[in-house]
Every structure is written in structure tokens, then in C-alpha cells.
Design an enzyme around this catalytic site. Structure first.
Site, mmCIF file in Angstrom:
data_model
loop_
_atom_site.group_PDB
_atom_site.id
_atom_site.type_symbol
_atom_site.label_atom_id
_atom_site.label_comp_id
_atom_site.label_asym_id
_atom_site.label_seq_id
_atom_site.Cartn_x
_atom_site.Cartn_y
_atom_site.Cartn_z
ATOM 1 N N ASP A 213 38.528 39.563 30.937
ATOM 2 C CA ASP A 213 39.871 40.378 31.646
ATOM 3 C C ASP A 213 40.776 40.264 30.511
ATOM 4 O OD1 ASP A 213 39.058 40.676 35.222
ATOM 5 O OD2 ASP A 213 37.809 39.414 33.551
ATOM 6 N N HIS A 241 39.250 36.984 38.347
ATOM 7 C CA HIS A 241 38.859 37.523 36.819
ATOM 8 C C HIS A 241 40.207 39.026 37.998
ATOM 9 C CE1 HIS A 241 36.271 38.964 39.511
ATOM 10 N NE2 HIS A 241 35.713 40.204 39.395
#
Length: 386
Positions: A213, A241
Site C-alpha cells: 500500500d 491496508h
């Protein structure tokens, strides 16, 4: 993640199975005179020979026969992750199914044919005892996914089954100092589960991948700014995430992000468009390739483990799912929670103190805490005895 998507029979099969620095400088060295050069090169060769004769770093990779494993294993064998001083013994685990076994055999042949400079040995197995034997690092790729609209409790129960098996195997067979990185989503809660089933091992050795991410955000920011992705530093993923990254402490070629994106149009892109693009990035890749983003995931894992092993690069920190106990940002203890960390090498790390989250980021921190607490309580329903 590609290896996250396992059928129920495959998950049950897994649950029942019998689990130096890369940032050296580029300073130009003066060329020595002939005699000194010969002596220097001889010394370097002796040093390299001594390093190569050392015990290899043993890396266990579960779910290794999938697309992410196929992209990751060459990175581990090339020297990118662990540097040129120690060779790597790859100990790869996957399901005891005919098609999976054949795929493992093919990947093993390719690794041997690849003549990778830092590859000491490679083993593919369906026996977790073999895979985790004396492992220094463990990278856990597979998990049972939370399908959109599916039963969360069922997915959690399957993940408890998977990570109970792996946690027990790590406790019984890996080195006491083994660093465990959980990749399969929900990675933070799966790391919590895995650590729970290895109670004789330090909890801080069980961490979750959040680097993908971070990398995705860096790539989008770099593209907008017309710079290289590696010029973007210190993006933070708070909690899990699925959350919008924090750009407030980010720099691009040393400039604060507010200086780089100063126009009203840029600010609207940062606050409105970019978060949506990042949330859909995995789906966009899958739509374009008909497969998940295996290469970018593998690269994120490699950078994550490299930092754990060799330490963070100067002036940089990274996002990592770590145990929240005693953190300086008010997150309740007992969670695996993504925080900004500095890695000090040899598996040691610490949470970066003194950052001032904005009000928007504080809200994200609280939301992520609430979601992870809910997941933890659901997991506890299925944990049972260790």
C-alpha cells in the site's frame, strides 16, 4: 493477493498438513597502484570466500507455488534482500495436491537453472517440518480471503485453522529468532493469530506486510509529480491496508508534499481522487492482467524483509504491521497494527515517535483500531487452546 484466494478444500488441506546493507553508498573509489590493487583484490576474494562459507540464511516461504511466490523467489535468491555476504537456502511449502506439486517441481527446476548468485539450496515440500526447519525468516503468502459479501466468520475460522498449523510449526521447528512476515489478508489479524499459536516465541517477531500500500501510494505520487517512485519517502499506512495512506510527512526529492502539490487542483486530487485510485488499484491490475499484482506484491515483500535484515535507509521509515503495545500514538495494545517503523537490522525495529497526525489521520487511526479490535474478538472465538 493471488495466493490469498484458496478453495475451501485447499484451505482444509493446508490446515491438516503434518508450518552488506543494500543502501551502501555509491562513492567513487580511487584506483590503487598495481601492487596495491592485486593485494586489495586478493583480500576481497578471501573475504568473499569466507562469507560464502558461512551458514546460509534459511528462508521458509509458505504458499510458494503461486504467482507471488514465482515472482518473489528470484528476488530472494539474487542477493537483493539479504545482500552479497550470505547465501540463501529457500525452504518452500505448499499444498499436497497433484497440480501444486507439479508446479513446485517446475519452479524448483527454474531456480536451479537460473544460476542465481546467492542461492545456496532450494527445497520444495508439502511438509511444514521440512519447510520451517531452522528458518531465520518465514514469509507466509497464503490465507483464506474475505470475499466481498461473503461470510466473515467462516473466513476467520479458516484462517485460524491455517495459522494454527503454521504457528505450531514455527514454534517447534524454526529458530528462536525467526522473523515471521504474514502477507495473506487480513494480514494484521492473521499475524495476531499466528503469534498466538507460537506462545514460546517473542510476539514482536510476528509482523504483517503493509509495504504494498505504501509503494502504490509512492508510485501514484511520483507519476503526478513527474519524478521517480524511489524519490517519494515516508508515506504512512495507519492500522490496516484498507485505509487511506497518510501523506502529511511525505517528501518528494526532499520537498514536503504541500510544496510539490501546492495548487488547488493538486490538493483536490490528493484528498479526493488519489484515495479512490489506491483503493481500486488491485482491482484495476486484475482487470488489466486477468491476474493479481504478483510482481508488485513480491517487490513489496522483498523490500520489507530487506529492511528488517539490513536496516532502514537513511532518512526513511516504512509502514509495517507490528504489535501495538506501548506505541506513542494512543492505539490500544494487543493488536497487530500498521505503524511507521525504523528497522535497525537483524530483525530489530522500533516505532517512529514524535509524528503529529492530522485530525483526518487521527480519525483513520481510530477507525482502523475499531476494525482490528472487532477482527481480534472474532478470531478469539475460534482460537481455543494454543
Amino acid at each position: 493477493l493471488e495466493r490469498s484466494y484458496l478453495s475451501v478444500p485447499a484451505v482444509l488441506a493446508l490446515a491438516n498438513m503434518g508450518a552488506n546493507s543494500s543502501h551502501g553508498g555509491n562513492a567513487k573509489k580511487d584506483t590503487p597502484c598495481c601492487g596495491a590493487g592485486l593485494v586489495g583484490r586478493s583480500a576481497e576474494k578471501r573475504s568473499a570466500a569466507t562469507a560464502m562459507s558461512a551458514e546460509p540464511i534459511r528462508v521458509a516461504v509458505s504458499g510458494a507455488a503461486g504467482q507471488i511466490g514465482y515472482s518473489l523467489l528470484p528476488m530472494l535468491a539474487s542477493g537483493f534482500v539479504f545482500g552479497p555476504a550470505r547465501r540463501v537456502a529457500l525452504q518452500c511449502l505448499d499444498l499436497n495436491l497433484e497440480g501444486v506439486r507439479e508446479n513446485m517441481r517446475g519452479i524448483e527446476m527454474e531456480l536451479l537453472d537460473g544460476n542465481f548468485p546467492m542461492l545456496h539450496s532450494v527445497v520444495f515440500t508439502t511438509d511444514e517440518k521440512v519447510a520451517f526447519c531452522d528458518a531465520d525468516y518465514a514469509i507466509l503468502l497464503g490465507a483464506y480471503p474475505r470475499q466481498e459479501g461473503g461470510n466473515k466468520r467462516e473466513a476467520m475460522q479458516k484462517n485460524v485453522m491455517i495459522f494454527r498449523t503454521i504457528g505450531h510449526a514455527i514454534q517447534e521447528h524454526a529458530r528462536e529468532t525467526c522473523m515471521v512476515t504474514v502477507v495473506g489478508n487480513p494480514a494484521a489479524t492473521n499475524a495476531f493469530i499466528c503469534g498466538h499459536f507460537a506462545p514460546r516465541r517473542p510476539r514482536q517477531n510476528f509482523v504483517a506486510l503493509m509495504r504494498l500500500d505504501q509503494h502504490r501510494a509512492c508510485g501514484q505520487l511520483a507519476q503526478r509529480a513527474g519524478e521517480a517512485p524511489s524519490d517519494v519517502k515516508n508515506v504512512i499506512v495507519w492500522g490496516a491496508h484498507t485505509k487511506t495512506p497518510d501523506f502529511d510527512h511525505c517528501t518528494i526529492r526532499g520537498r514536503r508534499i504541500g510544496e510539490v502539490f501546492a495548487s488547488d487542483e493538486d490538493q483536490r486530487w490528493l484528498t479526493d481522487e488519489l484515495p479512490k485510485e489506491l483503493l481500486q488499484r488491485g482491482a484495476s491490475i486484475h482487470k488489466a492482467r486477468r491476474q493479481g499484482g504478483a510482481m508488485s506484491t513480491a517487490r513489496a515483500i522483498a523490500c520489507h524483509v530487506r529492511d528488517l535484515h539490513t536496516g532502514s535507509r537513511s532518512g526513511e521509515f516504512a509502514s509495517m504491521g507490528v504489535w501495538s503495545d506501548g506505541n506513542p500514538y494512543g492505539v490500544v495494545g494487543g493488536l497487530v497494527y500498521s505503524l511507521p517503523v525504523l528497522c535497525h537490522g537483524a530483525g530489530r525495529y522500533s516505532v517512529v515517535p514524535g509524528l503529529e497526525p492530522s485530525e483526518r489521520c487521527k480519525e483513520v487511526i481510530r477507525e482502523a483500531e475499531s476494525e482490528l479490535l472487532s477482527e481480534r474478538e472474532m478470531a478469539k472465538e475460534f482460537l481455543g487452546p494454543t
